[in-house]
Design an enzyme around this catalytic site. Sequence first.
Site, PDB file in Angstrom:
ATOM      1  N   THR A   1       0.873  -1.173   0.000  1.00  0.00           N
ATOM      2  CA  THR A   1       0.000   0.000   0.000  1.00  0.00           C
ATOM      3  C   THR A   1       0.911   1.223   0.000  1.00  0.00           C
ATOM      4  OG1 THR A   1      -1.778  -1.129   1.202  1.00  0.00           O
ATOM      5  CG2 THR A   1      -1.773   1.276   1.269  1.00  0.00           C
TER       6      THR A   1
ATOM      7  N   LYS B   1      -7.572   1.414  -2.593  1.00  0.00           N
ATOM      8  CA  LYS B   1      -7.149   1.013  -1.248  1.00  0.00           C
ATOM      9  C   LYS B   1      -7.322   2.165  -0.259  1.00  0.00           C
ATOM     10  CE  LYS B   1      -5.407  -1.548   2.021  1.00  0.00           C
ATOM     11  NZ  LYS B   1      -4.102  -2.202   2.058  1.00  0.00           N
TER      12      LYS B   1
ATOM     13  N   LYS C   1       0.206   5.145   8.543  1.00  0.00           N
ATOM     14  CA  LYS C   1       0.876   5.335   7.261  1.00  0.00           C
ATOM     15  C   LYS C   1      -0.138   5.434   6.133  1.00  0.00           C
ATOM     16  CE  LYS C   1       2.081   1.927   4.882  1.00  0.00           C
ATOM     17  NZ  LYS C   1       1.620   1.149   3.688  1.00  0.00           N
TER      18      LYS C   1
END
Length: 294
Positions: free
Chosen positions: A101, A176, A244
């Site tokens: 990701t 995502k 993150k």
Amino acid sequence: MSSKKNVTFIGLGTMGYPMAGHLSKSNLFNVCVFNRSSEKAAKWGSEYEGKVANSLEEAVTNADVVITCTGRDEDMKEIVFSDGGMLPHLKEGSIFIDHTTTSFKLAKYLNESLKSKDIAFIDAPVSGGEAGAINGVLSVMAGGDSDILESCDSIIKTYSKSITFMGNSGSGQLAKMVNQICIAGLLQGLSEGLLFAESENLDMDSLLSAISGGAAQSWQMVNRGQTMHQREFDFGFAIKWMVKDLGYCLDQAEGNNTKLAFTQEIYDRYTNLMDKGHTYSDTSALMMFDELNK
């Protein structure tokens, strides 16, 4: 001469280790793995069939398909572009699939950099967590060339239950981001609902059974509701990684003028929990925020 494709998997972390394992167990490909921590790679090699490479150059030189699953943008930049990185050694005409990701910007940059070497790039972040990786039932969202993605179907299906083509390069990462924004909101709602239920001394087994069958049902409720009530947070997806991911979401939102006020609030709550020692607690530890900030 083997007619099997040479597939290299780089990054044997929480997700990558079992994903590469499924790839090996399929016996459909010549599998090679590389990990920056050689101990982890050696452990994988003792458990599964496949070559364990000692360097990125050795890992990718003969690979028809290279798959990466690392942690952050910085990890990907180091693996691909640094001195000793893989870029000069990738085979012309090969395919590069990134399950990390990352930010949208990095996905676009990787695509452009690899295109100049006639290497096709697919950004393909996954959802389903550690359990999904172990059980081989991850959901994959992919951006890039649909024909290239289709040609890798048999590879990705060894560790996933669904592969959804989202559009041009970077679109997988954008999907995502939506996934993580939604999960953050679900966990905050679930946290507040369970705290309310506890304050009223409702029977948690009965409650979760009742509402899991209705419109409030979610994966988070089914898989984390009871453990949240029991204050068990030592598994699953660590807060460090959600911070993150949500950071990428917030950065991207600045560029497309989306106001992510709720996501920002949850991001701030997670950074607070990290400051209080919950860096590696599961994201469902969001429930602890009020208790730790009295």
